[in-house]
Enzyme design. Structure first.
Site, short mmCIF file in Angstrom:
data_model
loop_
_atom_site.label_atom_id
_atom_site.label_comp_id
_atom_site.label_asym_id
_atom_site.label_seq_id
_atom_site.Cartn_x
_atom_site.Cartn_y
_atom_site.Cartn_z
N GLU A 122 27.12 -20.58 72.92
CA GLU A 122 25.86 -21.14 72.43
C GLU A 122 25.39 -20.31 71.24
OE1 GLU A 122 22.57 -21.32 75.21
OE2 GLU A 122 21.43 -22.59 73.86
N GLU A 257 24.07 -19.40 80.40
CA GLU A 257 24.24 -20.29 81.55
C GLU A 257 25.54 -21.07 81.59
OE1 GLU A 257 22.02 -20.79 78.97
OE2 GLU A 257 21.84 -22.91 78.48
N HIS A 290 16.68 -17.97 86.05
CA HIS A 290 16.69 -18.80 84.83
C HIS A 290 18.08 -19.38 84.58
CE1 HIS A 290 15.34 -19.78 80.66
NE2 HIS A 290 16.63 -19.61 80.41
N GLU A 291 19.09 -18.54 84.57
CA GLU A 291 20.43 -19.04 84.27
C GLU A 291 20.92 -19.97 85.37
OE1 GLU A 291 21.04 -18.52 81.31
OE2 GLU A 291 19.72 -16.81 81.02
N GLU A 313 15.24 -25.18 77.41
CA GLU A 313 14.69 -23.84 77.53
C GLU A 313 13.24 -23.82 78.03
OE1 GLU A 313 16.52 -21.51 77.81
OE2 GLU A 313 18.35 -22.07 76.74
N1 PHE Z 1 20.79 -20.09 76.61
C1 PHE Z 1 20.53 -18.71 76.94
C2 PHE Z 1 19.35 -18.74 77.91
O1 PHE Z 1 18.26 -19.03 77.58
C3 PHE Z 1 20.15 -17.84 75.80
C4 PHE Z 1 21.22 -17.60 74.79
C5 PHE Z 1 21.19 -18.28 73.59
C6 PHE Z 1 22.23 -16.71 75.04
C7 PHE Z 1 22.15 -18.07 72.63
C8 PHE Z 1 23.19 -16.47 74.09
C9 PHE Z 1 23.15 -17.14 72.88
O2 PHE Z 1 19.49 -18.56 79.05
ZN ZN Z 2 17.66 -20.45 78.92
#
Ligand code: PHE
Ligand code: ZN
Length: 847
Positions: A122, A257, A290-291, A313
């Site tokens: 991501e 995640e 959260h994850e 998010e």
């Molecule tokens: N998607 C992840 C989260 O909010 C955050 C994240 C974004 C981690 C980009 C790495 C790179 O749980």
């Molecule tokens: Zn997240």
């Protein structure tokens, strides 16, 4: 033209991609990735575009036949196979590429951390692994084979066949590429099992480097609590037979995640009483939650494009906040979340980086993982819940999961489920997503003939690109108290939709209003209020959040007056005395009430009031007020300090943690008077990190920390995570006049491994957290930050860009400081070869 991407330009991908087969032949400097993509054109005549960056193409074919150079175009950003070279109907594209994980310092794509292979995809990291439609609305089933001479080989989904040096993984759930993950290394697991409500047996593994396995129990328990909570609160069950979670030392963010294979920054996994503070424990549980919650809000239902980031998010933060409140902190959780939102998100809204929770354009999406998208996104979900009510909220969520499972969705899809369930029109409400800025809410009141009337006027200051703001739909929770502090009107939800609106209530005498209870909307409340009324609410409000808020406003009021030479307000000092004497209060609540607004927050408030904050005056005012509180209440603080001692073995539970928190707050005040005697004693006696580090911070803040700092370092020099804390506190808590020199000295320290994002953030972020230190008049703090951003950018653009947000407040300060910061930002933006990340940030910061 300048590479800006616009929401309005969205077009669907012209191919369906149902299955993906990936083979990884791991080698540190030359990993081979073979990909087979099963593609079906949706219409006729489209060429096939695949994203790809920093890939060495080894071979390329379709249905077993190699493509000729004339069949395709290869650029810096991808591969396009011309329509004429594509067969009619479905086909399989085969590619082989070579990549160098050991040269990947950006920590995006496939990289190495202490000999372990790890991925971060991501938002757009998968394109650094293979040629692929790297966009979240392309969802496919992944089949993965990993070949490598390492004991543990992991990917998403369920484990398939495996043997010496190889393993296969199958993920039955279609997913976008950003949720792909691979981990390979010498790892050990702390394992458990969980049985879902429907009876699915799930193996749980927390994977860490050998030596760290004694600090995983809390993470495993947190994961189980998350799984139970999501079943109960949202009816969501886990959907694979294994859940793997890996801790890695080099990671740009908190955690990720990836489906069935969450990857965490090790600081959000590893915990033992000796090495982690109460705050660390809370944070670890929250991020594991959260994850895990992303499995449904993010993975099963994902985002159509990156503009919709807060769809996953905002909702997932809202879910993790509710989880932490339910399983650990109770009502004080709301105080913490509201306070964070105001210090960090309101700050973003006040400066040049302000953007809507759903932006409509960007150059680099990594720059939009912001407090606005995350925390304000969560507030918006909270408002929807208030407006719908608990029951309809749950129905709307049920409908969301039922209607959109397996899809890549938009904010419109999300709002539609609420419209369908409640019958409301949410057109105006949608502005919370599509428009930037913090609404200001002016309140006046009147009482006549047994009727009490509250009149609200809303206005939102302009933000970049949005000079005019339309009125928002604002849920305002209000209660009324009589002069004895009894509730004459229990909490009512008022819905404001106009620019100006009045609400009346029949009451026998003029009441004291308690407005915006539980922080029911992310707005700035502006109301002429006497200090006496604030003190009354601090003593009597039946809403916990507003009770704290009254104390907060009182503190802010006296601190602001003190920056202009006033003496501490006696009314505030007395109110704190009453609070300390009230043993019916939860210690955690009292601790929050004792915490003065931070220096940056005070600067924000002054700027919002049209004044120019003076960092040194703010620092002195805060320090003087602490001393005044300590002097006035020494006996009480001292008695409380003794009474709050927690005996017996350490537990991170809320109750003992609350006591420790209040005890440290007392200690911090008492240290103003006892020359560090108590803090030194606690530092020497502490058997847990909360008290050891708490005492160390207090000593450093008082300028008495040299000896304790050395002892602490000698004790923990081999523990990376604890040493991160050490680096941070040296600079964040030291007297401001020493901060830059201290930061400079530490940046020369052999233990300052600046390529590790945690270590970099500790030291550089430590300086920016020292408000008056960072804003040193001579500009040395600004130059220090700029130098380090320029140095880090070629290695790790994401982290450099993220840290540049420390400059976002520059317009608050006097013109001399503004000029100094502008020069540094200009210097950054003119640096040759600057990344897209930092170049976008420096330009936006300059405005
Ligand atoms: N998607 C992840 C989260 O909010 C955050 C994240 C974004 C981690 C980009 C790495 C790179 O749980
Ligand atoms: Zn997240």
């Amino acid at each position: 033209m300048d590479g800006t991407i616009y929401l309005k330009d969205y077009t669907p991908y012209p191919f369906d991609l149902d299955q993906v087969h990936l083979t990884f032949r791991l080698a540190p400097s030359a990993t081979r990735v073979l990909a087979r993509l099963h593609l079906t054109p949706k219409g006729e005549g489209a060429s096939l575009h695949l994203d790809g960056e920093e890939l060495k193409l080894i071979s390329l074919g379709i249905d077993g036949t190699a493509l000729q150079p004339a069949d395709y175009l290869l650029t810096e950003t991808g591969l396009t196979v011309h329509a004429a070279a594509l067969p009619e109907g479905a086909f399989t594209l085969e590619t082989e590429v070579e990549i160098a994980p050991n040269a990947n310092t950006a920590l995006e794509g496939l990289y190495m951390s202490n000999g372990m292979y790890c991925t971060q995809c991501e938002a757009e990291g998968f394109r650094k692994i293979t040629f692929y439609p790297d966009r979240p609305d392309v969802m496919a089933r992944f089949h993965v084979r990993i070949e490598g001479d390492l004991p543990v080989l992991l990917s998403n989904g369920n484990a398939g066949a495996s043997g010496e040096g190889w393993a296969e993984w199958d993920d039955p759930w279609p997913k976008p590429a950003y949720l792909f993950a691979l981990v390979a290394g010498d790892l050990v697991a702390t394992s458990g099992t969980f049985t879902t409500k429907s009876g699915l047996e799930v193996d749980l593994n927390i994977w860490v480097r050998p030596g760290d396995e004694d600090r995983c129990d809390f993470a495993l328990e947190s994961l189980k609590r998350s799984m139970v909570w999501d079943e109960e609160a949202y009816g969501r069950e886990y959907d694979l037979s294994v859940f793997n979670l890996v801790a890695v030392d080099d990671f740009n963010m908190g955690a990720m995640e990836n489906k069935g294979l969450n990857i965490f920054n090790s600081k959000l996994v590893l915990a033992s009483p000796e090495t982690a503070t109460d705050t660390d424990y809370v944070r670890i549980e929250a991020v594991i939650g959260h994850e895990y919650f992303h499995n449904w809000t993010g993975d099963r239902i994902t985002c159509r494009d990156w503009f919709q980031l807060c769809l996953k998010e905002g909702l997932t933060v809202f879910r993790d906040q509710s989880f932490t409140r339910d399983v650990r902190l109770g009502p004080v959780k709301r105080i913490e979340d509201a306070a964070t939102l105001r210090t960090r998100q309101f700050r973003e809204d006040q400066g040049p980086l302000a953007h809507p929770p759903r932006p409509n354009h960007y150059r680099e999406i990594n720059n939009f993982y912001t407090v606005t998208v995350y925390e304000k996104g969560a507030e918006i979900v909270g408002m929807l819940k208030r407006l719908a009510g608990d029951e309809a909220y749950r129905q709307a969520l049920d409908l969301y999961f039922e209607r959109h499972d397996g899809q890549a969705c938009t904010i419109e899809d999300w709002l539609k489920v609420f419209e369908d369930v409640t019958g409301r029109d949410l057109t105006q409400f949608a502005l919370w997503y599509t428009s930037a800025g913090t609404p200001h809410l002016k309140v006046t009141d009147a009482y006549a003939d047994g009727r009490y009337t509250l009149t609200f006027r809303q206005s939102t200051p302009p933000t970049p690109g949005e000079p005019e703001k339309a009125p928002r739909h604002i849920p305002i929770a209000v209660g009324l108290l009589d002069l004895q502090g009894r509730e004459v009107l229990s909490t009512q939800l008022l819905e404001m939709t106009e620019e100006e609106q009045s609400f009346s209530f029949d009451v026998a005498e003029r009441p004291v209003p308690s407005i915006l209870r539980d922080f029911s909307a992310p707005v700035v409340l502006q109301r002429e209020q006497s200090p006496e009324e604030q003190a009354f609410l601090l003593a009597h409000d039946t809403d916990g959040f507003n009770r704290w808020e009254a104390g907060r406003s009182l503190a802010q009021r006296t601190l602001i007056a003190m920056t202009k030479g006033a003496r501490p307000a006696q009314g505030y000092i007395d109110a704190i005395g009453n609070l300390l004497a009230d043993d019916t209060l939860e210690p955690a609540f009292t601790a929050h009430c004792l915490a003065l607004p931070g220096e940056d927050e005070l600067a924000q408030a002054l700027f919002a009031a049209g004044e120019t904050p003076d960092p040194d005056a703010i620092h002195s005012a805060r320090s003087a007020l602490s001393r005044a509180i300590a002097t006035a209440h020494e006996a009480r603080l001292s008695a409380l300090y003794d009474a709050l001692e927690v005996k017996g073995p350490y537990s991170p539970d809320a109750e003992p943690a609350g006591k420790r928190g209040l005890r440290l707050a007392c200690l911090s005040l008492l240290t103003k008077l006892d020359n560090g005697a108590r803090a030194k004693a606690l530092f020497d006696a502490a058997d847990n990190m909360t008290e050891s580090f708490g005492a160390l911070s207090i000593l450093i803040r008082a300028g008495l920390g040299d000896e304790a700092s050395e002892t602490f370092r000698a004790r923990w020099q081999d523990n990376r995570l604890v040493m991160d804390k050490w680096f941070m506190v040296q600079v964040a808590a030291c007297p401001p006049e020493d901060a830059v020199a201290k930061a400079e000295a530490l940046s020369q320290d052999q233990a300052f491994d600046w390529k590790n994002p945690n270590r970099f953030r500790s030291l550089i972020g430590g300086l920016t957290a020292n408000h008056a230190g960072f804003h040193a008049k001579d500009g040395s703090g600004y130059a220090f930050l700029a130098d380090w951003l320029i140095k880090l950018d070629p290695m790790n653009p994401q982290t450099a860009a993220r840290m540049s947000t420390s400059f976002e407040t520059w317009r608050r300060y006097d013109s001399a400081r503004q000029n100094l910061i502008r020069e540094e930002l200009t210097r950054i933006s003119q640096t040759r070869g600057l990344s897209r990340d930092l170049s976008e940030m420096s330009q936006r910061l300059l405005g």
